[in-house]
Each structure stands twice: as C-alpha cells, then as structure tokens.
Design a protein around this motif. Structure first.
Motif: not given
Length: 448
Positions: A35-44, A63-68, A178-183
C-alpha cells in the motif's frame, strides 16, 4: 498457506490509498502487495489513520515523500488559458505560486509546463517575485496543479519537510520510503543516512538529470520507481518509452526492484473498464520485466478503486504465462553463481518451487532478478526485511525463527513450508554459520 503462495501472480501490485479506498482496504488487500501512502497530502492524524488501516493487512507500506514539487497555489476558481494569452505568476497579482524557488529558477525564454504538461507557457519577462509569459498551449488550470520547468536546474535535494516526513514515516513503521525528484546518488545516500536499515529507499525517476545519471542512482538505491508523470513532462512523451525500458533493464541487472507508476489504468478513475491502450501498456511493462505496477488516482480518488485493482490483477495473471523472461547477466561472483545454479537446477529437475533462505534478503533478491518459472518462497528471520521482500518479483516472503546452521534451515523449511508441497524443491541461500549476505549452499529435495 502454501496454496495461496503458489497461486499468486509474480508481478507485484502497489495501490495508493486515498479517500476512495480508505474504507475498502480489507477487500483491496486480497490483491495488493504494497500500500502506498502519499505524504504530499494530509497531516499527522490522517497519515496515522492510513497506516493503521494498511497495517491491519499483510501488505507492506510505501510512504511517498512530496519532494521539492512546485505547485500552483489556491485559486478562487478555475482559470481558462488560451493560446496567445498573456499571464502573470505572482503571489500578489496573477497566478499564485508560493515557493520562492520558482522565481529563482526560471529565466527568460524558459517554458513552464502546468498540469502534467497539458499547458505550456513561455516566460517573456522576469522580475523579483513575478514572472510574465505567453501561453503556447492552453487548457484549464485549477488549484494545486504541478509545475515543471524542464530547462531549469533545481539542485535542491532533500527538503527539510522531506526529512521531517521521513522520520514520521519511519516512526509509523514504513517499509519503503519513496524519494521524489532524485537528481543523483548523493540524494539517495543522504536519505539512507537518515533511515538506516529501517526501510528501503525507492528512488523516483522524474527528472532528466536522474535519467542522465540513472546507473549511479540504481546502484546506490534499494529500489526504483519509473514515475512517468513528471518524467514524461521533463524529457518529452516521445522519449518516455525508451527511457522506461532502459531504467527497467538497468534495475534488473543491478537486482533492484523496479515499480512502474503513473496513468497505468487512468481511465478507470471514471470508468469501470480500462482502455485497450492501457491494458497493452500493462502487458508491455510485464514483458519488459518490472517487479511491480502501481495504481495512483485509480484507487486514491477514482470512482472504481476495487474494479481497478481487480482488472490489474487479472491482466497480470493473463499475460504472465505467455512471457518468456530474459535473465539479466550476472555480476560474475560466487553468490550469483549459486543463485543461477539454483534456478537452472529447478528447471532441469522440474521443481515446483524455489525456497531461498536469507538473513539479509540479498540471496532472495538474487534469485528474483533471474526471473525463474517457479514460485520463490523467501525464508527470512528478520520480519522487517521479509516485509520489504514483498515488492520483489515472484517472491512470497515468510518470516521464520533464526537458524544457526544449514541443517536448521532445512528443518525450518520442512516445518513451515515444504510439508505442504508435492514434488521436487530447490533449497538454496546463505549458510547461517557464515558471513551474512552470501549465497553459498544449494540442494534439491524430493517431496513426491
């Protein structure tokens, strides 16, 4: 238990939880590995609620982080942008964008892509905290839509917010981050320094810079996600199929599980059946050898979350028997040699299953990357690692008690699993009495 393991499809399913699915978790869990939980949304509070729902199943949690992520601010109403229109981006007047990084990164003649690339604006004038531009491709703009700037170099790495959310996710018990926008590989290494061995880092490939450095990123991370939404905007949709195939191939060679994401069955947000093109896209990704396929809006916000998961499961089940997987080249060491020998032994002996013992999980991953015809049953004394192995192609992980010798491994296999199987079984893995992370024993057991 054995019957359930043997009937599972090999390509794993990742499902995003959201308002449409949060009350249907138990039913959806019958088809879901992660199951994926998108931490770009919601609160604690909402994050905790979603974790409690997911943890009430056997599925793992990503857990998917929002990143920049740059986004349009809150709009009073939708805005219709037409080709040739003049537009202004500003917090005080015009289209609001809060993040100061937006105004720092954009230069004259840069193209700004909005709403997953459906709207294109060329910047004609840059002022402090204000940008002016002209619409090249129009569309309807609503609040919180994403912004992409393909020509800008956003060297930002992990944000302070990402670090905070990462620690929250670990405390809640996330199996993957999940690490977003990895460079680059440095972004992955920094995340690993925070997480340690408490979760696997999944590097999301969404930027052109990441594609250019894909090999170093693949070998630095624990897993890869081909995030086709932002990636398609960044490199151009016409270049996406080749980039996707290359990322999958490199991930398989390195033995890193790879997730295919974004618009998999997008039409099922509003329809109980997918389009033919979507089903063929899923089939092609299975042929290419992805470990997992992820649903996003289909299950998070769509009208048919259960139907979406079932259709993906049924498509995988129908396609897999017709796919002849190509084994990636090994890395020429003794660990891969034993894994390859085990897979070959299973073929020659017509084994019904491959059972792999591993303390670190590495032996199980080595067998998974070789894509055997037989189901892979992974025996692991570490429950956390066993949960992460649910993401790996063909693997049904089982947490067992710690063994001190190969004889004890055989005994545990007999006690936990093999007594429910009929036929030849290949057993291999790491000798508990020797160095962790090694694949160094192999045997064939006849349970006819």
């Amino acid at each position: 238990m054995i019957d359930k393991l043997m009937d599972n499809v090999k390509t794993k399913i990742v499902v995003t939880l959201g308002p449409s699915s949060i009350d249907k978790v138990q039913e959806i869990a019958n088809f879901v590995d992660v199951f994926r939980i998108n931490f770009a949304h919601g609160d604690e509070d909402s994050h905790k609620l979603y974790f409690e729902k997911a943890k009430d199943t056997v599925s793992s949690v990503l857990v998917d982080l929002p990143g920049p992520k740059l986004r349009i601010g809150e709009l009073k109403d939708k805005i219709i942008l037409r080709k040739g229109d003049d537009v202004v981006f500003s917090q005080s007047d015009g289209i609001p964008v809060e993040d100061p990084l937006f105004y720092e990164a954009v230069q004259e003649n840069h193209d700004i892509l909005l709403a997953d690339g459906t709207i294109r604006v060329r910047i004609t004038e840059v002022e402090k905290d204000k940008l002016k531009g002209k619409v090249l491709e129009g569309g309807t703009l609503t609040s919180r839509k994403g912004i992409n700037i393909p020509d800008a170099k956003l060297k930002v790495g992990l944000t302070d917010n990402d670090v905070r959310l990462m620690k929250e996710a670990i405390n809640l018990g996330a199996d993957f981050i999940g690490l977003s926008f990895v460079l680059s590989s440095e972004d992955v290494k920094r995340a690993k320094s925070i997480v340690g061995d408490r979760a696997w880092i999944i590097a999301k490939i969404e930027k052109k810079e990441a594609v250019d450095r894909i090999k170093e990123i693949v070998y630095a991370t624990d897993g890869i996600m081909v995030a086709r939404g932002d990636l398609g905007v960044e490199i151009g949709l016409q270049n996406l199929p080749i980039a996707q195939r290359r990322i999958i191939r490199l991930s398989k060679v390195a033995g890193r599980p790879v997730i295919l994401a974004t618009q998999v069955l997008e039409s099922m947000v509003n329809s109980p059946i997918p389009t033919r093109a979507e089903v063929i896209d899923v089939a092609n990704s299975i042929v290419q050898g992805v470990d997992a396929i992820m649903l996003s809006d289909e299950t998070a916000a769509g009208n048919f979350p259960i139907e979406s998961v079932k259709y993906l499961h049924d498509t995988i089940k129908a396609v897999e028997p017709h796919v002849r997987s190509r084994r990636p080249k090994g890395t020429n060491n003794e660990d891969d040699a034993i894994a390859l020998a085990g897979v070959n032994a299973a073929d020659v002996s017509s084994a019904v299953a491959i059972v792999v013992h591993s303390r670190s999980g590495s032996s199980i991953v080595r067998v998974s990357r070789l894509r055997p015809k037989q189901p892979i049953i992974g025996l692991c004394p570490d429950e956390g690692i066993a949960r992460r192995l649910r993401l790996c192609w063909g693997v049904s992980p089982i947490a067992i008690q710690k063994a001190e010798s190969i004889n004890e491994v055989i005994e545990l296999a007999e006690r936990n699993l093999i007594k429910g199987l009929k036929g030849k079984i290949v057993l291999l893995g790491g000798d508990p009495a020797q160095e962790e992370g090694k694949t160094n024993f192999l045997m064939i057991m006849d349970k006819t």
